[in-house]
Design a protein around this motif. Structure first.
Motif: not given
Lengths: 149, 760
Positions: B191, B194-195, B237-239, B244-247, B249-250, B253, B286, B289
């Motif tokens: 968390g 990511h933030t 965190h698995d998808v 952790d795909p969100f992390l 991707v960030r 970026r 995912v 993405a």
């Protein structure tokens, strides 16, 4: 993310989370227009559209549409995952969530969203941690209630 | 059942949902609101919370709830967690930062940011990060910064996003968060990671200095990303098998921003990008993405060509994906890269063209734009086939753009003149009503200049008219052509295809048919009448034409009437001039030197933009006026005045321009014209008009009079004020109208070389 709207197939708003400053009047207008636009789309169309100067990402789950307006640099595909994660959280919390749960417990839907996203960005990527935080906060609520006169 | 104040909001919701009509619902709500209002007035602490909750529900249904705003503030100030939760929610829903009342929250938020319970702190951080105004952010930035340094990851992650909001609202505060970012990436908590990445991204995007400073984080980011990919299954965190795909991707970026325009950073991330690009599972959204973000990064940084080709190939594969969302993002990305990586994108041309048949409107549009971008001399025939087929069947909203695209592509790459004319014909006949108005003059010019195709063109256009006279652009172009080349039509001179047999009368029938048809617009009628007139020098049936022209001399349509009257005059008084006036149009040159400016203003009034008239007027002007001339006028300067040589303006009219600088504004030039007349007759009703390019503004003051006396016995003067903020070379188009010796005269000219002193 600029805002997220949840609405039914009849166009009734079930949740509206705004991350940009807009007056009540402006919010109403945007909601109304956007909801109409999305409801007019056919099922075969893709989940993304350009509307005014926004990128819209939406997905329908049962009788509810989840609709987000994101920024130009935001990844549309991961936004779909964000929506999906939120649905999973609701599902876990309410136990097989349906629209009625969100109607009657709208404040809970907001609380869960606010533990997942903050200012339009994901604050927690672990499903478990979001649910744990909500659980603890709920407990806090009950504890205080019992100790009040 | 009557909703009870003392019951929770669930009861209320249940009750409201029993309403069968909108009116019934409104009545219930009004009753409930009245009850709630009185409860608020009584300052009832016990039920405030549930009443605000009820109010929030009613607000979501669309009813006004502003009277609950202050109550939300009271709830926030309460010590009960339940109260705070609803209070903050209410604040976020009912208040907006542009109202002063929200500022009352500031103190409460400040206290709650320092609360002993982290969930209360969380509420405060969330609210501040969602809707905090600039003033609030200024007041509370210090508290946020403190929490950014805490070891409590629950708070730290929220503080990071709150900081993002603060920076967006008050960019000058960005500096104060710099120290706290020091070890953000060393956190294990996803968390916080990511933030933190979001925060770092925000700072780097806003400040080049920050960007430079954070570039050194690239190796660390690469490591974190690598761990995510290489690490085994992490249930938390698995998808769908991805950690952790969100992390991911960030991070990708942020890497994009750091690697942009920096060779070293780009190189440092090269391997990991290749790894992600090749190893990411593509069966689910995912994975795609992540691939999408990877492609965007590869294309934006200074990656080596092999990596770029890899990226484009990923997009190519996306185009074949069953998931239309994937196809959509692929087309969007390809559109962005088609200029820079043209050859690589060309390889996927056939897949892109297939997307023209997609059902989704957005996908079709992108496929169309991309297709046009990919047309070149080699593929023009094949591509045009596909695009014309698309034009046939696409939705009306596309037709105008598609038609324009076809015309442009045809102009650039037509393999032969015949092919070009055929393509234009195809567009006009299948999408004729959607073609843009400015296409008509362009097409006419094209046809005029394709000299060897005249017979073929007029024949095809004539045949098209026989089929359909509803599509105005087609009808206009056809009319014009028949007027010009009608002689070729009746003499059956076509080489390209079997010449048709048609008589003069049949042709005139068709043109006259256009004049009377309800389908013809006034503009079309104008074209048609002029075409008929032109045929008077090409056909032998002059009497018939004279008859038509005289009939329209009393047409209700003023434009048509004027033309007919003047054509009539041409027959009667100026018959000797008729052949010369109506002869074949010469080849028109495209004047590239005129540049992209549009003449906008005349006589000090703003007119709607007139399309750049690079081409001479296409409809012959009435006989006793002369068409525009446009060429440089010789200008010579003497002592701050300059003269325009008088052989430009005819009939003995001389125009002299003098200029002076207006004080105090150095951007304004004041030019005065002096018109004099050397002939023996006065020039009456003299009107001077001027137009300038868009970057200038012009103001014409009133003229001294509108008679230019004969034999230099006086002059007309008029002041022109020109505002030239961009200090550009002044150009002016001048139009004079006056009456001389009983006849109206019109003269047009361009003044292109004003001396620098007049505009610098």
């Amino acid at each position: 993310m600029q805002f997220m709207l949840l609405f039914s197939r009849q166009g009734k708003l079930r949740l509206q989370k705004w991350y940009v400053p807009l007056s009540d009047k402006e919010r109403k207008k945007i909601s109304r227009d956007l909801v109409q636009t999305i409801l007019a789309r056919k099922p075969k169309m893709c989940s993304f559209l350009e509307w005014r100067d926004l990128k819209i990402v939406y997905k329908r789950y049962a009788s509810l549409y989840f609709c987000c307006a994101v920024e130009d640099q935001d990844n549309e595909l991961i936004t779909l995952e964000i929506i999906h994660r939120y649905v999973e959280l609701l599902d876990k919390y309410f136990g097989s969530v349906c629209e009625l749960d969100i109607i009657f417990n709208f404040e809970k839907a907001y609380f869960i969203l606010d533990e997942f996203l903050l200012g339009g960005e994901a604050q927690e990527t672990s499903k478990k941690n979001v649910l744990k935080a909500i659980e603890q906060a709920d407990l806090l609520q009950e504890v205080r209630l019992h100790t009040d006169p | 059942p009557v909703p009870s104040l003392h019951q929770g909001h669930l009861e209320l919701i249940r009750t409201i949902r029993t309403a069968r009509t909108q009116a019934e619902e409104r009545e219930m709500i009004q009753k409930e609101c009245a009850a709630i209002r009185s409860s608020f007035r009584e300052e009832d602490n016990t039920y405030r919370c549930r009443n605000v909750a009820k109010l929030l529900y009613m607000h979501m249904l669309g009813y006004p709830a502003h009277f609950g705003q202050l109550e939300c503030l009271k709830l926030i100030a309460s010590q009960k967690f339940t109260d705070k939760r609803i209070g903050y929610l209410g604040a976020m829903l009912l208040l907006d930062e542009r109202q002063d009342v929200h500022l009352l929250m500031t103190n409460c938020i400040k206290n709650d940011l320092n609360h002993s319970t982290q969930y209360v702190q969380g509420l405060a951080l969330c609210t501040l990060g969602c809707m905090g105004s600039s003033e609030m952010c200024r007041d509370l930035a210090g508290e946020v910064e403190k929490l950014l340094k805490t070891s409590n990851s629950y708070l730290r992650k929220k503080a990071a996003l709150c900081a993002v909001h603060v920076i967006r609202k008050v960019p000058e505060l960005m500096e104060m968060f710099l120290p706290a970012t020091k070890n953000l990436l060393s956190e294990k908590n996803h968390g916080v990671l990511h933030t933190s990445v979001v925060l770092l991204t925000e700072m780097c995007e806003r400040s080049p200095d920050m960007l430079l400073h954070f570039r050194k984080l690239v190796p660390q980011l690469v490591r974190i990303l690598k761990n995510l990919i290489m690490s085994g299954y992490s249930p938390e965190h698995d998808v769908s098998g991805i950690s952790d795909p969100f992390l991911q991707v960030r991070i990708l970026r942020l890497l994009r921003i750091l690697g942009r325009s920096d060779d070293d950073s780009s190189e440092a991330m090269n391997d990991i990008l290749a790894q992600v690009a090749t190893n990411t599972e593509t069966s689910k959204n995912v994975g795609n993405a992540i691939l999408y973000e990877t492609v965007l990064t590869i294309m934006d940084i200074k990656s080596e060509s092999g990596l770029r080709v890899l990226a484009i190939n990923i997009l190519g594969r996306f185009l074949l994906n069953n998931d239309k969302n994937i196809r959509y993002v692929a087309l969007t990305s390809l559109l962005k890269t088609v200029q820079t990586d043209h050859n690589a994108v060309q390889r996927h041309r056939s897949t892109i063209v297939d997307c023209l048949k997609d059902l989704d409107v957005s996908i079709k549009r992108r496929a169309m734009e991309l297709s046009f971008a990919l047309v070149n001399g080699n593929n023009i025939r094949g591509m045009m086939k596909e695009l014309l087929y698309f034009l046939d069947s696409c939705d009306p909203e596309f037709k105008a753009d598609c038609a324009s695209g076809v015309f442009l592509a045809a102009e650039k790459y037509a393999p032969s003149k015949r092919w070009h004319i055929d393509t234009i014909m195809r567009v006009l006949t299948t999408a004729g009503s959607y073609v843009r108005d400015d296409s008509v003059p362009n097409l006419i010019q094209l046809i005029t200049n394709s000299v060897e195709m005249h017979a073929y063109t007029v024949q095809r256009l004539y045949k098209a008219l026989l089929d359909d006279i509803s599509q105005q652009p087609l009808v206009q172009v056809s009319s014009w052509c028949i007027g010009e080349y009608g002689d070729l039509l009746v003499s059956g001179q076509c080489e390209e295809e079997e010449p048709i047999q048609v008589t003069e009368d049949e042709v005139l029938d068709v043109l006259e048919g256009l004049l009377v048809s309800n389908l013809s617009t006034p503009v079309t009628r104008g074209y048609s009448l002029t075409a008929i007139m032109k045929l008077s020098t090409r056909f032998s049936s002059v009497n018939r034409i004279k008859k038509v022209v005289s009939i329209y001399g009393s047409s209700i349509d003023v434009e048509l009437q004027q033309r007919a009257v003047e054509y009539n005059a041409l027959f009667k008084k100026y018959d000797h001039m008729r052949p010369a006036l109506l002869e074949r149009m010469p080849i028109m040159e495209k004047t590239a030197s005129n540049g992209p400016t549009e003449i906008v203003q005349t006589n000090g009034e703003t007119e709607p933009s007139v399309p750049d008239t690079k081409h001479p007027p296409l409809v012959t002007q009435p006989a006793n006026q002369v068409t525009a001339r446009s060429h440089d006028i010789s200008v010579f300067t003497i002592d701050g005045s300059f003269f325009v040589t008088d052989d430009v303006f005819k009939n003995g009219l001389k125009i002299e321009f003098t200029f002076e600088r207006a004080n105090p504004n150095p951007n304004i030039a004041v030019i005065t014209i002096h018109a004099t007349n050397t002939t023996e007759d006065d020039m009456t009703e003299f009107v001077f008009q001027a137009a300038v390019p868009k970057t200038f503004q012009l103001q014409l003051l009133s003229p001294s009079s509108n008679i230019v006396p004969a034999l230099n016995h006086g002059s007309v003067t008029q002041v022109i004020r020109v505002l030239n903020p961009q200090k550009q070379q002044l150009r002016m188009r001048v139009k004079l109208t006056y009456t001389h010796k009983g006849s109206p005269v019109q003269d047009l000219a361009e003044v292109n070389n004003f001396p620098p002193q007049s505009w610098q």
